[in-house]
Design a protein around this motif. Structure first.
Motif, PDB file in Angstrom:
ATOM      1  N   VAL A  84       0.843  -1.201   0.000  1.00  0.00           N
ATOM      2  CA  VAL A  84       0.000   0.000   0.000  1.00  0.00           C
ATOM      3  C   VAL A  84       0.877   1.250   0.000  1.00  0.00           C
ATOM      4  N   ASP A  85       2.097   1.119   0.520  1.00  0.00           N
ATOM      5  CA  ASP A  85       3.078   2.203   0.504  1.00  0.00           C
ATOM      6  C   ASP A  85       4.114   1.864  -0.568  1.00  0.00           C
ATOM      7  N   PHE A  86       4.168   2.666  -1.626  1.00  0.00           N
ATOM      8  CA  PHE A  86       5.005   2.367  -2.777  1.00  0.00           C
ATOM      9  C   PHE A  86       6.277   3.214  -2.802  1.00  0.00           C
ATOM     10  N   HIS A  87       6.683   3.735  -1.637  1.00  0.00           N
ATOM     11  CA  HIS A  87       7.873   4.579  -1.592  1.00  0.00           C
ATOM     12  C   HIS A  87       9.112   3.822  -2.056  1.00  0.00           C
ATOM     13  N   LYS A  88       9.264   2.597  -1.595  1.00  0.00           N
ATOM     14  CA  LYS A  88      10.378   1.738  -2.003  1.00  0.00           C
ATOM     15  C   LYS A  88       9.787   0.397  -2.426  1.00  0.00           C
ATOM     16  N   PRO A  89       9.294   0.293  -3.661  1.00  0.00           N
ATOM     17  CA  PRO A  89       8.554  -0.908  -4.065  1.00  0.00           C
ATOM     18  C   PRO A  89       9.418  -2.100  -4.426  1.00  0.00           C
ATOM     19  N   GLY A  90      10.720  -2.021  -4.181  1.00  0.00           N
ATOM     20  CA  GLY A  90      11.586  -3.159  -4.461  1.00  0.00           C
ATOM     21  C   GLY A  90      12.298  -3.037  -5.791  1.00  0.00           C
ATOM     22  N   ASP A  91      12.754  -4.178  -6.299  1.00  0.00           N
ATOM     23  CA  ASP A  91      13.567  -4.189  -7.514  1.00  0.00           C
ATOM     24  C   ASP A  91      12.841  -3.601  -8.715  1.00  0.00           C
ATOM     25  N   ILE A  92      11.511  -3.691  -8.718  1.00  0.00           N
ATOM     26  CA  ILE A  92      10.731  -3.171  -9.844  1.00  0.00           C
ATOM     27  C   ILE A  92      10.931  -1.668 -10.011  1.00  0.00           C
ATOM     28  N   GLU A  93      11.478  -1.021  -8.985  1.00  0.00           N
ATOM     29  CA  GLU A  93      11.695   0.428  -9.021  1.00  0.00           C
ATOM     30  C   GLU A  93      12.604   0.840 -10.185  1.00  0.00           C
ATOM     31  N   VAL A  94      13.463  -0.072 -10.636  1.00  0.00           N
ATOM     32  CA  VAL A  94      14.356   0.281 -11.748  1.00  0.00           C
ATOM     33  C   VAL A  94      13.581   0.547 -13.033  1.00  0.00           C
ATOM     34  N   PHE A  95      12.344   0.045 -13.123  1.00  0.00           N
ATOM     35  CA  PHE A  95      11.530   0.257 -14.314  1.00  0.00           C
ATOM     36  C   PHE A  95      10.521   1.387 -14.138  1.00  0.00           C
ATOM     37  N   ILE A  96      10.483   2.013 -12.956  1.00  0.00           N
ATOM     38  CA  ILE A  96       9.430   2.986 -12.649  1.00  0.00           C
ATOM     39  C   ILE A  96      10.016   4.382 -12.540  1.00  0.00           C
ATOM     40  N   ASP A  97       9.832   5.168 -13.577  1.00  0.00           N
ATOM     41  CA  ASP A  97      10.132   6.596 -13.519  1.00  0.00           C
ATOM     42  C   ASP A  97       9.177   7.289 -14.488  1.00  0.00           C
ATOM     43  N   GLU A  98       9.235   8.621 -14.505  1.00  0.00           N
ATOM     44  CA  GLU A  98       8.277   9.385 -15.304  1.00  0.00           C
ATOM     45  C   GLU A  98       8.333   9.000 -16.780  1.00  0.00           C
ATOM     46  N   GLU A  99       9.526   8.885 -17.333  1.00  0.00           N
ATOM     47  CA  GLU A  99       9.660   8.563 -18.750  1.00  0.00           C
ATOM     48  C   GLU A  99       9.157   7.154 -19.058  1.00  0.00           C
TER      49      GLU A  99
END
Length: 318
Positions: A84-99
């Motif tokens: 529910v808190d996506f501040h540090k969502p794990g390894d998938i974070e490398v694919f998550i940015d604005e672009e």
């Protein structure tokens, strides 16, 4: 216990405009209503797994506004490997940015959905040694046939996401982390505030989960004011949950009550370590809340006739 399981329908281009709101109102609300009608129970015990858990948490906050905090038709709820808190969502974070989100949203606009194969490829890249190179070495280099593995087969059974729903989900939750910000989201006409949820909560996380890291799932206890019990199971996103009691025990788990002031490492230190399946602890927590035993009854009735034999028709759709 009567068990009503609802699976995702695999969306196609015709569902491109289906929103997260629709999944809550036409999905979870309908599930709760039908389960109450079939069982005759005033309130149900709700369970959500992964993104289904995120949707359930959102619905519980929505229902607290819609029905009133003490009138939600859910007695208690359980979350499996849920963020529910996506501040540090794990390894998938490398694919998550604005672009990346903007690019993915454009792709989904063209197709009307996110192809499940694309999502599966992303998660395989996060565990490339075990999910890609292991099979390259043993299959291509050594010429070995992979051993049958039911969980891996399940893991490869991909599901698409509607364009409108998934674009909103990525932007509002992963990028902006608004689910944990009180009243920052308005879903199906109601401001969402997780602090308004009063129903007892049972949370299960998995030690080796790379999709929903357990320390991040623990943040759920900081945003929900209700009584909470937290379980940390051994293994990963699937096997940590699909964990039946067997002899001798194959896995272990840690369990303890959780409070809003708790932090994950300190909770882990004080949690009891137990061998076996957390299912037994869950039943000990759930059954006293389930009321008196009643006679078993058919799943279908005149109001809700059977539509087909198990496993249903959705699983046959391409």
């Amino acid at each position: 216990l009567d068990v009503y399981i609802t699976s995702w329908k695999n969306p196609d281009a015709s569902m491109r405009e289906v929103r997260f709101d629709d999944y809550l109102v036409e999905g979870i609300s309908a599930i709760v209503r039908v389960a109450r009608e079939c069982s005759g129970a005033e309130r149900v015990h709700a369970v959500g797994y992964c993104i289904g858990g995120t949707a359930l948490a959102t619905w519980m906050a929505w229902a607290a506004r819609h029905y009133g905090e003490d009138a939600v038709p859910v007695r208690d709820w359980t979350l499996f490997t849920t963020l529910v808190d996506f501040h540090k969502p794990g390894d998938i974070e490398v694919f998550i940015d604005e672009e990346s989100v903007a690019h993915l949203s454009e792709q989904m606009k063209e197709k009307g959905y996110l192809d499940g194969k694309d999502m599966a490829a992303s998660f395989r890249l996060l565990r490339s040694n075990s999910l890609i190179w292991h099979y390259v070495v043993h299959g291509w280099l050594y010429g070995e046939s992979p051993a049958p593995f039911d969980v891996l087969y399940w893991n490869m059974d991909t599901t698409r996401m509607p364009a409108a729903m998934h674009a909103w989900y990525l932007r509002e939750l992963y990028l902006n982390n608004r689910l944990v910000q009180p009243d920052a989201l308005v879903v199906a006409g109601e401001p969402i505030d997780l602090r308004r949820i009063r129903q007892p909560l049972y949370v299960v996380a998995a030690e080796d989960d790379h999709i929903a890291p357990w320390a991040q799932t623990f943040h759920t206890v900081h945003h929900v004011a209700a009584d909470k019990r937290f379980v940390l199971s051994s293994s990963g996103h699937i096997l940590g949950i699909v964990n039946p009691p067997v002899t001798p025990p194959r896995r272990h788990y840690r369990v303890a009550t959780a409070h809003r002031a708790d932090r994950a490492p300190l909770w882990r230190e004080r949690a009891a370590l137990r061998e076996g399946s957390w299912w037994e602890d869950w039943m000990a927590w759930l059954k006293p809340r389930a009321g008196e035993l009643v006679a078993a009854r058919p799943a279908a009735d005149e109001r809700h006739p059977a539509l087909g034999d198990a496993p249903g028709t959705y699983v046959l759709e391409a």
